[in-house]
Design an enzyme around this catalytic site. Structure first.
Site, PDB file in Angstrom:
ATOM      1  N   GLY A 115      16.605 -13.024 -38.983  1.00 57.95           N
ATOM      2  CA  GLY A 115      17.614 -12.017 -39.265  1.00 57.95           C
ATOM      3  C   GLY A 115      17.347 -11.397 -40.621  1.00 57.95           C
ATOM      4  CB  CYS A 116      18.061  -8.081 -42.067  1.00 54.81           C
ATOM      5  SG  CYS A 116      19.786  -7.793 -41.612  1.00 54.81           S
ATOM      6  CD1 TRP A 117      23.097  -9.252 -43.245  1.00 55.70           C
ATOM      7  CD2 TRP A 117      23.009  -9.649 -45.433  1.00 55.70           C
ATOM      8  NE1 TRP A 117      23.768  -8.238 -43.866  1.00 55.70           N
ATOM      9  CE2 TRP A 117      23.740  -8.453 -45.216  1.00 55.70           C
ATOM     10  CE3 TRP A 117      22.828 -10.086 -46.738  1.00 55.70           C
ATOM     11  CZ2 TRP A 117      24.285  -7.699 -46.251  1.00 55.70           C
ATOM     12  CZ3 TRP A 117      23.375  -9.337 -47.777  1.00 55.70           C
ATOM     13  CH2 TRP A 117      24.085  -8.158 -47.529  1.00 55.70           C
ATOM     14  CE1 TYR A 287      15.592  -8.852 -46.199  1.00 52.57           C
ATOM     15  CE2 TYR A 287      15.840  -9.409 -48.517  1.00 52.57           C
ATOM     16  CZ  TYR A 287      16.222  -9.572 -47.201  1.00 52.57           C
ATOM     17  OH  TYR A 287      17.236 -10.459 -46.885  1.00 52.57           O
TER      18      TYR A 287
END
EC number: 1.2.1.38
Length: 308
Positions: A115-117, A287
């Site tokens: 996941g991004c987080w 990012y």
């Protein structure tokens, strides 16, 4: 013969980004379900089983269904959903997790895209816990901001429709049930659930994650330089990684700490700031939530799995 890549859910936000990243790749064959058959389960099964690698850009339940439709022993899978991130038999697709992770991804049949987080906090916390500078039992809170593309098509459409009237800073996950908590806990090596307090900004993509640390209660309080050295050593040991560690410095502001600075790339940059006299530190990561946080990571994992 070129490897066949099937993106199941290619018309969603992540799928479209992956298609864009692969558009100029002459070393791959992208296979797609014809428009008239897109809603057929039989068509999905056919293309899933015809692919060398299937990249799933789907909601959790649909991703699980796609995996169940694969009946051969050859199709490899990269799942961009939350469904398999802490599941047995799935390799975690953060290639810089440690110095062996890229090799594990390269030989895996099933890879769960991160996941991004969680990636920024994992990138900064895991090296400190591994090095023994931070206990696994530390109470951890994560905050930060991401572009509205992180909320998928409904949030994108909402923000675009509102334009300048859209919220500049919108906290969410206020029930403290963020779907990425299990993943962050597992791969940062935490023994307790962290608090995640994410927010959305009025920009399309990019993100910053922040982990504040209160170090004064530790039996041995590490300095900021020691924290930085442990993180820098972690990433220096990884061949071919795309995570950069900024030099350790005492600065009030850093212009590069901009959530959009790495948009369109697969890069991540991490920072350590500290006040040793107060025994406090901040761990930051910058990012692209659709790059290193989604589609870029999927392509990185695909290349590893194909030996490219």
């Amino acid at each position: 013969m070129k490897p066949k890549i099937f993106i199941d859910g290619e018309h969603g936000t992540t799928g479209l980004q992956i298609r864009a990243l692969l558009a100029e790749r002459g070393d791959l064959e992208i296979i797609s379900i014809p428009v008239e058959r897109r809603k057929e389960t039989a068509a999905r099964a056919e293309f899933l089983n015809a692919a060398d690698i299937a990249i799933l850009c789907l909601p959790d339940d649909a991703a699980k269904e796609s995996v169940s439709l694969i009946t051969n022993a050859t199709t490899k899978v990269i799942d961009a959903s939350t469904a398999h991130r802490v599941a047995e038999g799935w390799e975690y697709g953060f290639a810089e997790l440690d110095k062996e992770q890229a090799k594990k991804i390269a030989t895996a049949k099933r890879v769960a895209n991160p996941g991004c987080w969680p990636q920024g906090p994992i990138a900064t916390l895991r090296p400190l816990i591994t090095a023994g500078l931070l206990p696994a039992s530390s109470p951890i809170a994560v905050n930060g901001i991401t572009g509205y593309s992180g909320g998928g098509r409904p949030m994108i459409e909402d923000y675009v429709a509102k334009g300048e009237d859209a919220p500049e800073f919108l906290p969410y996950g206020l029930t403290l049930q963020h779907k990425h908590v299990p993943e962050l806990k597992a791969y940062a090596k935490l023994s307790h659930d962290p608090i995640m307090q994410p927010a959305v900004g009025n920009f399309a993509q990019g993100m910053i994650t922040v982990v504040p640390l209160q170090l004064g209660a530790l039996d041995r309080v590490p300095t900021g330089a020691e924290l930085h050295a442990a993180i820098a050593d972690h990433f220096a040991a990884i061949t071919g990684g795309v995570v950069e560690v900024a030099p350790y410095a005492h600065l009030e502001r850093v212009p590069d700490i901009d959530p959009e600075v790495y948009n369109g790339t697969n890069r991540m940059k991490v920072y350590v700031f500290a006040n040793d006299s107060r025994a406090q530190a901040l761990l930051l990561a910058v990012y692209d939530n659709l790059g290193k946080g989604a589609s870029g990571a999927a392509v990185q994992n695909m290349d590893l799995m194909l030996g490219l």
